[in-house]
Design a protein around this motif. Structure first.
Motif, PDB file in Angstrom:
ATOM      1  N   UNK A 171       0.811  -1.389   0.067  1.00 50.20           N
ATOM      2  CA  UNK A 171       0.030   0.001   0.011  1.00 50.20           C
ATOM      3  C   UNK A 171       0.973   1.040  -0.098  1.00 50.20           C
ATOM      4  N   UNK A 172       1.961   1.291   0.756  1.00 52.46           N
ATOM      5  CA  UNK A 172       2.850   2.368   0.877  1.00 52.46           C
ATOM      6  C   UNK A 172       3.380   2.663  -0.505  1.00 52.46           C
ATOM      7  N   UNK A 173       3.898   1.626  -1.232  1.00 55.50           N
ATOM      8  CA  UNK A 173       4.297   1.979  -2.695  1.00 55.50           C
ATOM      9  C   UNK A 173       3.375   2.403  -3.577  1.00 55.50           C
ATOM     10  N   UNK A 174       2.262   1.830  -3.640  1.00 51.00           N
ATOM     11  CA  UNK A 174       0.924   2.401  -4.317  1.00 51.00           C
ATOM     12  C   UNK A 174       0.662   3.834  -4.082  1.00 51.00           C
ATOM     13  N   UNK A 175       0.765   4.362  -2.546  1.00 50.78           N
ATOM     14  CA  UNK A 175       0.491   5.566  -2.351  1.00 50.78           C
ATOM     15  C   UNK A 175       1.509   6.593  -2.987  1.00 50.78           C
ATOM     16  N   UNK A 176       2.881   6.071  -2.536  1.00 55.56           N
ATOM     17  CA  UNK A 176       4.012   6.896  -3.240  1.00 55.56           C
ATOM     18  C   UNK A 176       3.784   7.007  -4.679  1.00 55.56           C
ATOM     19  N   UNK A 177       3.392   6.121  -5.518  1.00 58.59           N
ATOM     20  CA  UNK A 177       3.090   6.327  -6.937  1.00 58.59           C
ATOM     21  C   UNK A 177       2.066   7.260  -7.080  1.00 58.59           C
ATOM     22  N   UNK A 178       0.839   7.290  -6.603  1.00 55.68           N
ATOM     23  CA  UNK A 178      -0.207   7.919  -6.757  1.00 55.68           C
ATOM     24  C   UNK A 178       0.090   9.556  -6.167  1.00 55.68           C
ATOM     25  N   UNK A 179       0.694   9.712  -5.226  1.00 57.73           N
ATOM     26  CA  UNK A 179       1.327  11.058  -4.760  1.00 57.73           C
ATOM     27  C   UNK A 179       1.886  11.519  -6.175  1.00 57.73           C
ATOM     28  N   UNK A 222     -10.752   7.389  -8.033  1.00 55.01           N
ATOM     29  CA  UNK A 222     -10.535   7.122  -9.534  1.00 55.01           C
ATOM     30  C   UNK A 222     -10.604   5.552  -9.331  1.00 55.01           C
ATOM     31  N   UNK A 223      -9.856   4.903  -8.717  1.00 53.12           N
ATOM     32  CA  UNK A 223      -9.980   3.208  -8.392  1.00 53.12           C
ATOM     33  C   UNK A 223     -11.125   2.889  -8.074  1.00 53.12           C
ATOM     34  N   UNK A 224     -11.879   3.768  -7.067  1.00 53.87           N
ATOM     35  CA  UNK A 224     -13.140   3.251  -6.650  1.00 53.87           C
ATOM     36  C   UNK A 224     -13.942   3.133  -8.024  1.00 53.87           C
ATOM     37  N   UNK A 225     -13.862   4.004  -8.691  1.00 47.51           N
ATOM     38  CA  UNK A 225     -15.247   4.273  -9.727  1.00 47.51           C
ATOM     39  C   UNK A 225     -14.850   3.392 -10.781  1.00 47.51           C
ATOM     40  N   UNK A 226     -13.369   2.925 -11.152  1.00 45.97           N
ATOM     41  CA  UNK A 226     -13.058   1.967 -11.957  1.00 45.97           C
ATOM     42  C   UNK A 226     -13.625   0.756 -11.320  1.00 45.97           C
ATOM     43  N   UNK A 227     -13.558   0.230 -10.235  1.00 46.37           N
ATOM     44  CA  UNK A 227     -14.041  -0.965  -9.560  1.00 46.37           C
ATOM     45  C   UNK A 227     -15.365  -1.132  -9.681  1.00 46.37           C
ATOM     46  N   UNK A 228     -16.283   0.025  -9.502  1.00 43.91           N
ATOM     47  CA  UNK A 228     -17.539  -0.210  -9.477  1.00 43.91           C
ATOM     48  C   UNK A 228     -18.324   0.037 -10.887  1.00 43.91           C
ATOM     49  N   UNK A 229     -17.284   0.395 -11.874  1.00 43.91           N
ATOM     50  CA  UNK A 229     -17.871   0.584 -13.276  1.00 43.91           C
ATOM     51  C   UNK A 229     -18.338   1.885 -13.538  1.00 43.91           C
ATOM     52  N   UNK A 242      -3.110  -5.252 -12.910  1.00 44.23           N
ATOM     53  CA  UNK A 242      -2.241  -4.420 -11.994  1.00 44.23           C
ATOM     54  C   UNK A 242      -2.943  -4.308 -10.814  1.00 44.23           C
ATOM     55  N   UNK A 243      -2.242  -4.104  -9.499  1.00 43.16           N
ATOM     56  CA  UNK A 243      -2.976  -3.829  -8.529  1.00 43.16           C
ATOM     57  C   UNK A 243      -3.362  -2.348  -8.421  1.00 43.16           C
ATOM     58  N   UNK A 244      -4.362  -1.988  -7.860  1.00 36.38           N
ATOM     59  CA  UNK A 244      -4.722  -0.781  -7.243  1.00 36.38           C
ATOM     60  C   UNK A 244      -5.157  -0.605  -5.786  1.00 36.38           C
ATOM     61  N   UNK A 245      -5.871   0.441  -5.475  1.00 37.92           N
ATOM     62  CA  UNK A 245      -6.049   0.693  -4.021  1.00 37.92           C
ATOM     63  C   UNK A 245      -7.290  -0.322  -3.690  1.00 37.92           C
ATOM     64  N   UNK A 246      -8.320  -0.394  -4.694  1.00 36.93           N
ATOM     65  CA  UNK A 246      -9.299  -1.335  -4.294  1.00 36.93           C
ATOM     66  C   UNK A 246      -8.887  -2.898  -4.135  1.00 36.93           C
ATOM     67  N   UNK A 247      -8.029  -3.249  -5.026  1.00 34.71           N
ATOM     68  CA  UNK A 247      -7.538  -4.740  -5.026  1.00 34.71           C
ATOM     69  C   UNK A 247      -6.896  -4.859  -3.729  1.00 34.71           C
ATOM     70  N   UNK A 252     -14.383  -1.104   0.791  1.00 34.17           N
ATOM     71  CA  UNK A 252     -14.808  -0.414   1.795  1.00 34.17           C
ATOM     72  C   UNK A 252     -13.613   0.495   2.517  1.00 34.17           C
ATOM     73  N   UNK A 253     -12.363  -0.353   2.401  1.00 36.87           N
ATOM     74  CA  UNK A 253     -11.153   0.201   2.856  1.00 36.87           C
ATOM     75  C   UNK A 253     -10.661   1.313   1.996  1.00 36.87           C
ATOM     76  N   UNK A 254     -10.969   1.130   0.659  1.00 35.37           N
ATOM     77  CA  UNK A 254     -10.488   2.617  -0.174  1.00 35.37           C
ATOM     78  C   UNK A 254     -11.512   3.675  -0.047  1.00 35.37           C
ATOM     79  N   UNK A 255     -12.775   3.449   0.290  1.00 37.17           N
ATOM     80  CA  UNK A 255     -13.705   4.519   0.635  1.00 37.17           C
ATOM     81  C   UNK A 255     -13.212   5.355   1.891  1.00 37.17           C
ATOM     82  N   UNK A 256     -12.996   4.314   2.830  1.00 35.03           N
ATOM     83  CA  UNK A 256     -12.335   4.841   4.108  1.00 35.03           C
ATOM     84  C   UNK A 256     -11.179   5.901   3.928  1.00 35.03           C
ATOM     85  N   UNK A 257     -10.104   5.069   3.196  1.00 37.35           N
ATOM     86  CA  UNK A 257      -9.087   6.071   3.151  1.00 37.35           C
ATOM     87  C   UNK A 257      -9.209   7.053   2.164  1.00 37.35           C
TER      88      UNK A 257
END
Ligand code: GRG
Length: 291
Positions: A171-179, A222-229, A242-247, A252-257
């Motif tokens: 998660x921290x690597x992903x957040x670093x990329x997203x930042x 954006x990841x959430x919208x992707x996941x819910x279509x 590819x992994x994203x925040x929702x995967x 629920x965890x992505x929405x909370x974050x």
């Protein structure tokens, strides 16, 4: 005015300004001009330009001074989308409900269209023809900030790590990329408004914190919208592993974050009091899209 109405009104204004800045159809080379206009004027929320405008205006700057910079950032954003959609990157056939630039004009023209939008953005931010009311040292500072935000430390660096992300990541690597990939352009949109509005160093720091938290929230949403279509790309999403925040965190965890980041963003601008109501509402709007 409700935030939705504010955003729509500003979106229309930004569209008019972009239309005016872009070379008109009929100018040479026709294919390039057509592709530039197609890619830029084909929808889009104009969030980054609106953030620059809202921040600068909050600090008392006039919108006509802010427009060239706000629109330049939108041109850079469009450039990143064009290149991001290419087969060698995310390989998306649709963007903003229409065929992506490489689908409409071919890959070679899409690459060149992205290139020229980046170039044109720097022309907008530095040519006295567009920025006659901005003192040159301020324009130079903005050019430096934008160039840094989209370079090695920012968008391109983040995109390179994203391309390379693989199927296992933390998660921290992903957040670093997203930042870097998404957040740094959003954060610099706010910062540019702050610089134009004459923010003090302390105020600028608060604005940067707001922009960074909002930028991260934006990519999580954006990841959430992707996941819910609900991304509205206008065509089917290609299979990808590819992994994203929702995967990693689940829906629920992505929405909370995302909501945590929105709270962080709003906290950072408390110092501006009610003057920051629009920035605060924009943050709420971004967060609520993911719910
Ligand atoms: C910036 C120099 C430079 C190179 C580009 C291709 C690339 C390197 C970076 C890709 C960055 C990228 C496209 C990140 C995704 C960000 C994202 C969630 C975009 C969608 O933004 P919205 O929803 O789009 O604001 P609209 O269509 O509303 O404008």
């Amino acid at each position: 005015m409700k935030i939705e109405e504010y955003l729509e009104k500003r979106r229309e204004e930004v569209n008019r300004a972009l239309d005016g800045y872009l070379p008109p159809l009929g100018e040479k080379p026709p294919l390039l001009v057509e592709a530039m206009r197609y890619s830029v004027l084909n929808g889009g929320k104009r969030l980054r330009a609106i953030l620059t405008l809202a921040t600068g205006e909050m600090l008392g700057e006039k919108s006509e001074v802010i427009y060239p910079f706000a629109c330049a950032i939108e041109l850079i954003h469009t450039f990143t989308l064009i290149h991001d959609d290419l087969p060698s990157m995310d390989d998306d056939d649709y963007r903003r409900g229409k065929p992506s630039t490489h689908k409409a004009f071919g890959e070679n023209i899409a690459v060149l269209t992205g290139d020229v939008l980046l170039d044109y953005a720097f022309q907008l931010m530095s040519d006295p023809k567009f920025i006659s009311n901005t003192p040159p040292p301020i324009a130079l500072k903005i050019v430096q900030e934008v160039a840094r935000a989209i370079g090695v430390e920012g968008t391109v660096g983040g995109q390179v790590d994203d391309v390379d992300i693989g199927e296992e990541t933390t998660l921290s690597h992903l957040e670093d990329i997203y930042r870097r990939k998404t957040g740094s352009l959003i954060a610099v949109s706010v910062k540019v408004g702050g610089i134009l509005g004459g923010a003090s160093p302390e105020e600028l720091e608060c604005l940067i914190q707001y922009g960074e938290a909002l930028g991260l929230a934006f990519q999580i949403v954006d990841d959430i919208l992707d996941a819910v279509g609900k991304k509205g790309r206008g065509g089917p999403k290609k299979e990808e592993s590819k992994q994203d925040y929702v995967s990693i965190m689940g829906l629920a965890g992505a929405r909370r974050a995302a909501l945590e980041k929105i709270v962080e963003a709003k906290k950072a601008i408390l110092t501006f009091g009610s003057k920051a109501n629009i920035l605060s509402s924009i943050a709420n709007f971004v967060g609520e899209k993911g719910l």
